[in-house]
Motif scaffolding. Structure first.
Motif, short mmCIF file in Angstrom:
data_model
loop_
_atom_site.label_atom_id
_atom_site.label_comp_id
_atom_site.label_asym_id
_atom_site.label_seq_id
_atom_site.Cartn_x
_atom_site.Cartn_y
_atom_site.Cartn_z
N LEU A 110 24.34 -30.66 7.82
CA LEU A 110 24.44 -30.14 9.19
C LEU A 110 23.16 -29.43 9.59
N PHE A 111 22.54 -28.75 8.65
CA PHE A 111 21.26 -28.11 8.94
C PHE A 111 20.22 -29.18 9.33
N ALA A 112 20.18 -30.27 8.56
CA ALA A 112 19.21 -31.33 8.83
C ALA A 112 19.48 -31.98 10.19
N LYS A 113 20.74 -32.22 10.48
CA LYS A 113 21.10 -32.83 11.75
C LYS A 113 20.68 -31.96 12.93
N ALA A 114 20.71 -30.63 12.73
CA ALA A 114 20.31 -29.71 13.80
C ALA A 114 18.81 -29.43 13.79
N GLN B 111 18.59 -12.75 13.04
CA GLN B 111 18.27 -13.43 14.30
C GLN B 111 18.19 -14.94 14.07
N GLU B 112 17.58 -15.33 12.95
CA GLU B 112 17.52 -16.76 12.62
C GLU B 112 18.92 -17.32 12.39
N MET B 113 19.77 -16.53 11.75
CA MET B 113 21.13 -17.00 11.49
C MET B 113 21.87 -17.27 12.81
N VAL B 114 21.71 -16.38 13.78
CA VAL B 114 22.33 -16.57 15.09
C VAL B 114 21.79 -17.83 15.76
N GLU B 115 20.48 -18.01 15.69
CA GLU B 115 19.87 -19.18 16.33
C GLU B 115 20.29 -20.49 15.64
N ASP B 116 20.33 -20.45 14.29
CA ASP B 116 20.73 -21.65 13.55
C ASP B 116 22.19 -22.01 13.83
N ALA B 117 23.03 -21.01 13.90
CA ALA B 117 24.45 -21.27 14.18
C ALA B 117 24.62 -21.93 15.54
N LYS B 118 23.82 -21.51 16.50
CA LYS B 118 23.88 -22.08 17.85
C LYS B 118 23.39 -23.53 17.84
N LYS B 119 22.28 -23.79 17.12
CA LYS B 119 21.76 -25.16 17.05
C LYS B 119 22.76 -26.11 16.39
N ILE B 120 23.37 -25.66 15.31
CA ILE B 120 24.33 -26.52 14.60
C ILE B 120 25.54 -26.82 15.50
N THR B 121 25.98 -25.80 16.22
CA THR B 121 27.12 -26.00 17.13
C THR B 121 26.77 -26.98 18.24
N GLU B 122 25.59 -26.82 18.81
CA GLU B 122 25.17 -27.72 19.89
C GLU B 122 25.05 -29.16 19.40
N ALA B 123 24.60 -29.31 18.14
CA ALA B 123 24.42 -30.66 17.59
C ALA B 123 25.72 -31.32 17.17
N GLY B 124 26.74 -30.51 16.87
CA GLY B 124 27.95 -31.11 16.30
C GLY B 124 29.25 -30.77 16.97
N LYS B 125 29.22 -29.99 18.06
CA LYS B 125 30.46 -29.53 18.68
C LYS B 125 31.36 -30.68 19.11
N SER B 126 30.76 -31.76 19.56
CA SER B 126 31.56 -32.90 20.01
C SER B 126 32.37 -33.51 18.87
N VAL C 155 32.27 -29.62 14.97
CA VAL C 155 31.42 -28.88 14.03
C VAL C 155 30.93 -27.60 14.69
N TYR C 156 30.98 -26.49 13.94
CA TYR C 156 30.51 -25.20 14.44
C TYR C 156 29.57 -24.57 13.41
N GLY C 157 28.70 -23.71 13.90
CA GLY C 157 27.64 -23.19 13.06
C GLY C 157 28.07 -22.19 12.03
N PHE C 158 29.10 -21.39 12.32
CA PHE C 158 29.46 -20.29 11.43
C PHE C 158 30.98 -20.14 11.39
N ALA C 159 31.46 -19.44 10.34
CA ALA C 159 32.91 -19.18 10.24
C ALA C 159 33.15 -17.88 9.50
N LEU C 160 34.23 -17.24 9.86
CA LEU C 160 34.69 -16.02 9.18
C LEU C 160 36.19 -16.11 9.04
N ASN C 161 36.73 -15.52 7.98
CA ASN C 161 38.18 -15.51 7.75
C ASN C 161 38.78 -14.22 8.31
N PHE C 162 38.84 -14.15 9.63
CA PHE C 162 39.24 -12.92 10.30
C PHE C 162 40.74 -12.63 10.25
#
Length: 473
Positions: free
Chosen positions: A180-184, A194-209, A212-219
């Protein structure tokens, strides 16, 4: 301590699986005279396993909340039961959840086990409640030499008495999907938040359809989510990972709140997996194994999880967590280290319990425990002889120059919401971060003052504390 770790060039690993529960029978063993708590028990007597006649088996109950290693532990117990020569029989009970509560109920209802699995987070509390017997009197000179360098105050030695010995610990890492990193278009895992926030956004934009989402937490449990996601970020950034300032001996959640801002940004960006508000860790892992999550933070148990519980074909790895500003100013805390087994103060068979405990701390068992990937060995003599576990993904969890043990911090219960609940609410609904942080500091330090006054905890500020050398020289 840290230097010893680094000098040994540890090549370490860890794994975990999940399984069911063991049984739980009544203690029917013949009574033996227990040594007085806190007094020396002659090693020769301990070796005899108690005064019980051979025809009257001593039944020991051993409780644990570890599930990932239970098959191996069962094998060890079966071997001990068949070979100990003292007619000592150990029965394993594995708690699936609410372990501390179950232990409380057992002790208050006079049904306490003879042996307990201890962790750095519960040992002091169990000692305070009178559940544990000190083991100083049982320790031989060889054991003092073997474990002496990893005996830590307020972890396995409390008020000058030792209650458990070290075996393994857990590292924390960023876990990420390389595909997913490579795809984004991202070449490497982030080194700053700051990079983590930006990477999560890129991954989401590349895979949301494709879901796929950039980050996850077990809230589902905010504390469980934050304690596995923020602790390494803070310790690598130079701050204790649970909001305690070791220099002042006071709680200070200001660094914690800085980290929360980046998680809040990912939530507002829509980069966090939908439904995270009610997500538990296993469903999160299932989604990661299915290739739907770009990254999350967790313990070194994950390689074992993806080997046994959620087998996956995705190309994933573990890496050091990002820091607040991209600079490493501390060391990643190795957690749940320092303790393993302990003996009940209420056991009528403490000498037999020690015989089993002594067996479990044998070199071959500790070495195999590490090599099978159940935990990262922290005992120097075991580290020297153990082989590297061969489990996919373990490379990223190896203990290296940026990992070390940190001093224990006081556990207190504040009035009102916990830091995890307060910051979780802030992520979802917003608010005044400065006011939330000041309120947490006030309430946690008030609880700390009360605990100190009651003698429940001791606090020793260390103005010279160095997060790059948390155990000193």
């Amino acid at each position: 301590m840290q230097k010893k770790w680094l000098g040994l060039s540890l090549s370490l690993m860890l794994a975990a699986g999940i399984a069911g529960c063991g049984g739980n029978n009544n203690n029917k063993g013949a009574a033996t005279e227990a040594p007085e708590a806190g007094t020396a028990a002659p090693a020769a007597t301990a070796a005899a396993g108690g005064n019980t006649a051979a025809s009257e088996p001593v039944q020991l109950k051993y409780w644990t909340d570890d599930r990932h290693d239970q098959e191996y532990i069962k094998e060890l117990i079966n071997k001990f039961n068949e070979t100990n020569g003292e007619n000592i029989q150990v029965e394993l009970t594995v708690m699936s959840e609410n372990y501390a509560q179950s232990v409380d109920i057992a002790f208050t209802s006079n049904q306490a086990p003879d042996l307990l699995r201890l962790k750095s987070g519960n040992t002091a509390e169990f000692v305070k409640k009178g559940y544990l017997a000190p083991i100083d009197g049982y320790l031989t000179d060889d054991m003092k030499t073997k474990f002496g360098s990893v005996i830590i105050d307020n972890v396995n030695r409390i008020d000058g008495k030792v209650y458990s010995l070290a075996n393994t610990g857990l590292t924390l890492r960023l876990i990420y999907n390389k595909d997913l990193f490579a795809k984004a278009g991202i070449a490497n895992p982030p080194v700053s938040l700051q990079e983590m926030v930006e990477d999560a956004k890129k991954i989401t934009e590349a895979g949301k359809s494709e879901g796929v989402y950039g980050f996850a937490l077990n809230f589902k449990s905010p504390k469980a989510a934050f304690d596995r996601s923020i602790r390494e970020i803070l310790s690598l950034s130079g701050y204790q990972g649970l909001g305690f300032d070791l220099k002042t001996g006071q709680f200070d959640f200001a660094p914690y709140s800085q980290t929360i801002e980046y998680f809040k940004q990912m939530y507002e960006d829509g980069s966090i997996l939908p439904g995270a508000e009610t997500l538990d860790i296993d469903p999160l892992r299932a989604q990661f194994a299915a290739g739907k999550i770009g990254m999350y933070l967790s313990f070194s148990t994950e390689p074992g999880v993806y080997q046994d519980q959620f087998p996956t074909e995705i190309n994933w790895a573990g890496a050091l967590a990002p820091t607040l500003d991209g600079q490493i100013k501390g060391t990643s805390e190795i957690v749940s280290a320092g303790t393993w087994l302990g003996i009940s103060a209420k056991s009528a068979h403490q000498e037999a319990a020690w015989k089993f405990m002594q067996y479990m701390y044998g070199d071959d068992i500790l070495k195999t425990y590490h090599e099978k990937g159940f935990g990262i060995a922290v005992v120097p003599s075991i580290v020297e002889q153990a082989k590297k576990p061969e489990i996919n993904g373990m490379e990223g969890f190896l203990v290296g120059e940026h990992d070390s043990l940190w001093p224990a911090v006081p556990s207190v219960t504040p009035e009102g919401s916990t830091y995890a609940d307060a910051f979780f609410k802030y992520i979802l609904a917003g608010g005044d971060a400065k006011a939330i942080t000041e309120d947490l500091n006030t309430r946690y330090n008030a609880a700390l003052t009360k605990a100190v006054e009651k003698g429940e905890v001791t606090v020793t500020p260390d103005p010279a504390f160095d997060p790059l050398k948390p155990q000193g020289e």
